[in-house]
Write an enzyme that holds these catalytic residues in place. Structure first.
Site, PDB file in Angstrom:
ATOM      1  N   CYS A  45       0.822   1.161   9.091  1.00 15.42           N
ATOM      2  CA  CYS A  45       1.924   0.393   8.523  1.00 15.42           C
ATOM      3  C   CYS A  45       2.600  -0.316   9.684  1.00 15.42           C
ATOM      4  CB  CYS A  45       2.902   1.288   7.757  1.00 15.42           C
ATOM      5  SG  CYS A  45       3.861   2.380   8.810  1.00 15.42           S
ATOM      6  N   HIS A  73      12.669  -1.956   7.466  1.00 17.27           N
ATOM      7  CA  HIS A  73      11.552  -1.265   6.810  1.00 17.27           C
ATOM      8  C   HIS A  73      12.032  -0.801   5.439  1.00 17.27           C
ATOM      9  CE1 HIS A  73       8.394   1.671   5.998  1.00 17.27           C
ATOM     10  NE2 HIS A  73       7.712   1.197   7.021  1.00 17.27           N
TER      11      HIS A  73
END
Length: 675
Positions: A447, A599
């Site tokens: 990620c 995020h």
């Protein structure tokens, strides 16, 4: 099998934290109210005998006491929410199940109000229902059952003519059914369980109390790294041991008995399974922090000093020890084992001194004052000499062992010169080697913050090698390795996959670019940068973000943002630098050179872009408050572990970051400043 069970136990332990977190507030009300009504404080402050003050104190005592009187239902609701990912439907289901189970048990056993007058029979009045007393354990069982019903049926589909009852509306219906069925075996089995618990606790507490308190402190401390200590101490605090209050009610559990005795102002007999924390948390661990600071390398002492001072104060004031314990747990397990032994000995020492201290949150100075000094029901002052001796022991032992075995505690780490010797183009090859090579890779993913690799053999992974290659941290969960390389993690993963497929055979063919994020940012005229909220919601400390990569600041410092509406906006004027392919994270650079990573949610990379709609492009200029990303908040809450959104400064360097004291925010609210 073991790993699956271990994971479930960790989830249960974490779920127990929600109801436990309510207790300090209740304890604060009860402690202050009781202290103001007690002769000890009135002797020094006679004005508090005033009728108005006494009425307020009485109300505070009642407000705090009602929480402890209803712990079973509170645990049922809290465990249900915790195990169901925070969804309120699970709490409604738990409440429905709790009252149905208790009503059904009472009717099945034909419990009458007259039978409640003899508490030894094991009956109790629960929310006005004469029933079998199952205590906190009964609440936990119902909470777990409600969470199971939620996770099993929250997205169930039904025929169109029953469509109204589909999805989450079906959960309370199933809970009503299952709790009704559960009541019958509970009514038959629970008396045997209760008798067994009583026999066990009587034998343990009355026959071998000294050994019991030592083992309790020792084992509880050893379980902290695994997050299982909440499960371990719950029976001791809420079920083991019994005491009859003035109303004739049987109170069970060390903490509940302690609170009830404080409330009634009687002689204390409880606290054996709590008081041992005070010398360790208020004296021992702060002394260990001093030893860690003094053994740090001279060039690192300034940074380590700040970290240790913060951790020591946290331990002393609140009894929260994890920030300090985790600084030496993994690098020096021997120190942690000795720490656990000393913790057990602290429990034994205070027991032998016949002290009876307790707390509602943890063994810090705040609880010591409120529930030890102010009630003045036990010789609390003996904690001070014991604590001073503990401070000397901790300091001497930690300093000696750190130097003797050259433990790499904070500030003593070896310099990682190999970072400078590894070119960006060669990095994917080196990371693949550090992971044990192509044959050791079972699954490869990434990620925006970390490389996620499932390996066949964890022993072949060179953790120190990964750190030397630039990983700011490496997390191990079973055979799953997470190496935190920051925004270039996806590039590394992409190139590693191509190397494994044979598409890349030499470093010059990789796509990883040189990392210039560590180069100093020149802020010539602008001395500070204000960073505003990225949306409407509320702010939490970074330490509370449910992901170690962020909470331990492996990516950098910042805050946690909990969105309440479906949109993320620019926190300053600047430029979009990165949008992750799955749209769950976005990187920005301010006009003053500050780089920020937003995020959105935790583990949302696994959603593969579902629930996100990007409203900007890479390299597009943006202004503060401009919409960046549209998110389906309901979808995220349902499919992601958490919607908490870390907002991270990724190139802070030697600049100072200050946080505004805010809670609820909107896009026009400043949350932090960097200068």
């Amino acid at each position: 099998m073991f790993k699956k069970l271990f994971g479930q136990l960790q989830r249960i332990g974490k779920a127990l934290m929600l109801p436990v977190a309510i207790l300090p507030a209740a304890g604060l009300l009860l402690a202050i109210g009781t202290a103001f009504q007690g002769e000890a404080l009135q002797q020094y402050l006679p004005f508090i005998k005033n009728g108005v003050i006494q009425n307020i104190a009485n109300m505070m005592t009642g407000a705090g006491g009602i929480i402890f009187d209803n712990l079973p239902i509170i645990f049922a609701l809290g465990v249900a929410i915790g195990l169901a990912g925070g969804d309120g439907v699970a709490a409604i289901a738990a409440f429905v199940g709790f009252i149905i189970m208790n009503k059904t048990m009472g009717a099945f056993l034909n419990v009458t109000p007259a039978q409640l007058e003899d508490p030894s029979k094991g009956f109790a009045n629960v929310l006005g229902i004469p029933t079998l007393q199952t205590g906190v354990f009964g609440g936990i069982i119902i909470g777990a059952l409600a969470a199971w019903c939620y996770n099993k049926f929250y997205n169930i589909s039904l025929p169109s003519y029953l469509g109204f009852f589909a999805g989450k509306r079906f959960v309370p219906i199933m809970m009503a059914t299952t709790s009704f069925i559960l009541a019958f075996p509970m009514a038959w089995i629970w008396p045997f369980i209760q008798n067994g618990l009583n026999a066990f606790s009587t034998g343990l507490l009355d026959s071998n109390t000294g050994l019991a308190v030592f083992l309790f402190g020792f084992i509880k401390r050893l379980l902290i790294p695994f997050g299982l200590h909440h499960i371990f101490h719950a029976p001791f605090w809420f079920e083991f041991g019994s005491w009859k209050n003035a109303a004739g009610e049987i109170i069970r559990g060390d903490q509940r008995i302690f609170i009830e005795q404080i409330r009634e102002g009687v002689h204390l007999t409880s606290g054996k399974f709590m008081q041992g924390e005070f010398p360790v948390m208020m004296f021992g661990l702060p002394a260990a922090a001093l030893a860690i600071y003094q053994t740090a390398k001279p060039e690192n002492k300034k940074v380590v000093g700040g970290l240790m001072l913060s951790a020591a104060l946290t331990s002393f004031l609140t009894g929260i020890t994890e920030p300090l314990e985790f600084s030496f747990l993994f690098v020096a397990p021997l120190l942690f084992f000795i720490h656990a032994v000393l913790d057990g000995l602290s429990f034994l020492t205070l027991y032998l001194l016949n002290l009876h201290l307790g707390y509602t949150f943890s063994g810090g100075f705040i609880d010591f004052v409120l529930l030890g000094i102010l009630p003045n029901k036990t010789p609390w002052w003996l904690v001070i000499p014991v604590g001073l001796v503990y401070a000397v022991i901790y300091y001497v032992v930690f300093r000696f062992l750190i130097v003797k075995f050259n433990f790499k505690t904070p500030g003593r780490e070896d310099k990682q010169a190999s970072v400078a010797n590894t070119s960006a183009s060669k990095l994917p090859f080196d990371v693949l080697d550090a992971m044990g090579g192509k044959e050791n890779i079972k699954h490869l993913d990434a990620c925006i913050t970390r490389l996620r690799v499932e390996v066949n053999d964890k022993s072949k992974v060179d953790v120190e090698g990964l750190k030397a290659l630039g990983a700011s941290g490496v997390l191990e969960v079973g055979n799953n390795m997470q190496a935190i390389f920051g925004p270039k993690s996806d590039q590394i993963k992409h190139d590693m996959a191509r190397i494994m497929n044979g598409d890349i055979t030499k470093p010059s063919e990789t796509t990883v670019t040189e990392d210039t994020s560590d180069e100093p940012v020149q802020l010539e005229e602008v001395k500070e940068t204000d960073i505003y909220a990225p949306g409407t919601g509320h702010i939490i400390p970074l330490s509370e973000v449910p992901d170690k990569v962020f909470s331990e600041k492996m990516m950098g410092d910042g805050i946690g943002f909990v969105p309440e509406k479906g949109g993320i906006v620019a926190p300053f004027d600047g430029t979009v630098k990165t949008i992750f392919p799955t749209k769950h994270a976005i990187g920005l650079e301010s006009d003053t050179g500050i780089e920020v990573l937003i995020h959105i949610g935790i583990d949302t990379v696994k959603l593969n872009g579902e629930g996100f709609e990007s409203l900007v492009d890479v390299n597009e200029p943006v202004t503060q408050g401009q919409p960046l990303m549209k998110i389906n908040l309901a979808y995220l809450k349902e499919h992601a572990p958490s919607v908490v959104t870390p907002v991270i400064i990724t190139n802070q360097g030697d600049k100072t970051l200050t946080f505004d004291d805010v809670d609820s925010v909107d896009p026009g609210k400043r949350i932090m400043t960097i200068k």
